[in-house]
Design an enzyme around this catalytic site. Sequence first.
Site, PDB file in Angstrom:
ATOM      1  N   SER A 173       0.847  -1.188   0.000  1.00 37.24           N
ATOM      2  CA  SER A 173       0.000   0.000   0.000  1.00 37.24           C
ATOM      3  C   SER A 173       0.883   1.237   0.000  1.00 37.24           C
ATOM      4  O   SER A 173       2.083   1.160   0.268  1.00 37.24           O
ATOM      5  CB  SER A 173      -0.909   0.011   1.230  1.00 37.24           C
ATOM      6  OG  SER A 173      -0.167   0.453   2.349  1.00 37.24           O
ATOM      7  N   LYS A 174       0.239   2.354  -0.299  1.00 36.97           N
ATOM      8  CA  LYS A 174       0.980   3.613  -0.410  1.00 36.97           C
ATOM      9  C   LYS A 174       1.768   3.898   0.861  1.00 36.97           C
ATOM     10  O   LYS A 174       2.891   4.350   0.816  1.00 36.97           O
ATOM     11  CB  LYS A 174       0.000   4.760  -0.646  1.00 36.97           C
ATOM     12  CG  LYS A 174      -0.144   5.080  -2.107  1.00 36.97           C
ATOM     13  CD  LYS A 174      -0.974   6.322  -2.321  1.00 36.97           C
ATOM     14  CE  LYS A 174      -1.669   6.172  -3.642  1.00 36.97           C
ATOM     15  NZ  LYS A 174      -3.038   6.491  -3.720  1.00 36.97           N
ATOM     16  N   ARG A 175       1.133   3.621   1.983  1.00 34.53           N
ATOM     17  CA  ARG A 175       1.790   3.941   3.238  1.00 34.53           C
ATOM     18  C   ARG A 175       3.056   3.110   3.446  1.00 34.53           C
ATOM     19  O   ARG A 175       3.959   3.526   4.136  1.00 34.53           O
ATOM     20  CB  ARG A 175       0.825   3.725   4.421  1.00 34.53           C
ATOM     21  CG  ARG A 175       0.107   4.996   4.829  1.00 34.53           C
ATOM     22  CD  ARG A 175      -0.927   4.721   5.877  1.00 34.53           C
ATOM     23  NE  ARG A 175      -1.977   3.867   5.332  1.00 34.53           N
ATOM     24  CZ  ARG A 175      -2.376   2.745   5.911  1.00 34.53           C
ATOM     25  NH1 ARG A 175      -1.828   2.327   7.009  1.00 34.53           N
ATOM     26  NH2 ARG A 175      -3.343   2.037   5.366  1.00 34.53           N
ATOM     27  N   ARG A 176       3.061   1.909   2.834  1.00 35.72           N
ATOM     28  CA  ARG A 176       4.236   1.051   3.039  1.00 35.72           C
ATOM     29  C   ARG A 176       5.105   0.999   1.793  1.00 35.72           C
ATOM     30  O   ARG A 176       5.463  -0.064   1.328  1.00 35.72           O
ATOM     31  CB  ARG A 176       3.788  -0.344   3.454  1.00 35.72           C
ATOM     32  CG  ARG A 176       3.418  -0.433   4.919  1.00 35.72           C
ATOM     33  CD  ARG A 176       3.173  -1.856   5.307  1.00 35.72           C
ATOM     34  NE  ARG A 176       1.977  -2.358   4.650  1.00 35.72           N
ATOM     35  CZ  ARG A 176       0.777  -2.203   5.126  1.00 35.72           C
ATOM     36  NH1 ARG A 176       0.592  -1.586   6.260  1.00 35.72           N
ATOM     37  NH2 ARG A 176      -0.274  -2.661   4.474  1.00 35.72           N
ATOM     38  N   GLY A 177       5.408   2.163   1.238  1.00 33.30           N
ATOM     39  CA  GLY A 177       6.343   2.188   0.112  1.00 33.30           C
ATOM     40  C   GLY A 177       5.647   2.399  -1.213  1.00 33.30           C
ATOM     41  O   GLY A 177       4.431   2.534  -1.284  1.00 33.30           O
TER      42      GLY A 177
END
Length: 462
Positions: A243-247
């Site tokens: 996901s965006k939050r994780r890279g």
Amino acid sequence: MTVRTRIAPSPTGFLHLGTARTALYSWAYARHHGGQFVLRIEDTDVARSTQDSVDQILASMRWLGLDFDEGPIYQMQRLARYQAVAEQLIASGHAYRCYCTPAELDAMREAQRARGEKTHYDGRWRPEPGKALPPAPADVTPVIRLKNPLDGYVTWRDLVKGEITISNGEIDDLILVRPDGVPTYNFAVVVDDWDMRITHVFRGDEHVNNTPWQINIFRALGAALPQFGHCPIILGDDGLKLSKRRGAVSVTVYEDAGYLPEAMLNYLARLGWSHGDEELFTSQQMVAWFDGSHLAKSPAQWDPAKLAWVNAHYIRQADDARLAPLVQAQLATRGVKADDLDHLSRACALFKDRCSTTVELADWLQMYFVAVVPSAQDLATHVTPAVRPALVSLRDRLAAIAWNQAAIATALKETLAAYQLKMPQLAPAIRVLVCGRPQTPSIDAVLALFRRDAVLVGLQRI
Ligand code: GLU
């Protein structure tokens, strides 16, 4: 039957890696069978869809080389068609108008929760033989709902997951068209896949639960079903959903980070599909092999180190003349101007073997354009009193020769002989002074790509 596949991104952001992978599978499957690949833009979420996203998606498809035969087809340009099909379903008894207001639906769900039931539409506007419906309120614009079968099962043989069965008892009367005339995802997808004669649907497995509704709509329309293949999600390297939050999750990020499109395609292909032990293959090979079998049932994990390894392979293989403008663009983002593409090509030839991305290539080649600042530690370690006199002498020789690799090599050899040194004693000192680091490819080749005065200034630092 002509194989027809499609990719149907929602233009609410960049092309997601998961979508790029299903686009690749859809494209490869169509190409393998000599069929067609369609691009459809699912822009019914009007509040979140943007032209900028459409442009980004198109640019990423182009970059990856996923050429489509039809499209982009925009759902918002087809509203009249969805309305007409909805009316057709009402006329054939497969859909109906529902006048429930949002407040009524809330109250319905509240009461169901209070009774400990799973929330669902209770069918109050669903016509049944002998059932009296309330009079239609004049002040409510109705939605159109699917008259979903009340019992039985929906079963399909998924190309990825095998047989899947979901009970009709678990799904309620889905809204097909909202009061504003915009269709819901499940309805628009079916009308489109039907109209566009799509034969095979590859998509993410977050849509498995939508598929029974879609199959019921196809059946209500008397339309032939496409085959479905639901690919497992891609996990981040932390084992959680990418996901965006994780890279990084968008194709654009990798383009900017110096990856080559053929490396992305190769890596994405392997993330959920295999052909024997093959790890490195061209898109033509993939097309030849991709027949819809050997798709992985379990989620793949995004592995940045493997992607870098794949990219390094393609960087090594790439023509220097192709790498040069890519490195030029990378340098430009740092404000470094490198005009001579021929010079850059020769530099790429020298350094590409040790680089995983064009960003790393730019890191190396930057020294040809921006003065380096060697670290105090490197200077202390390598530019020792034992080599200083040789460096002074080398500088004098380099100032006097014709500036080419052979002459530089001769000057180096003469210096080594004169001071009874070996190359491994002298070369690291030259590298630190001129290149800013102690290891480089062959020093004569590296120096020859500098302007002579830059080398002389570097050697002056002793
Ligand atoms: N717009 C949907 C998505 O991006 C398409 C799903 C489908 O392929 O049916 O997830």
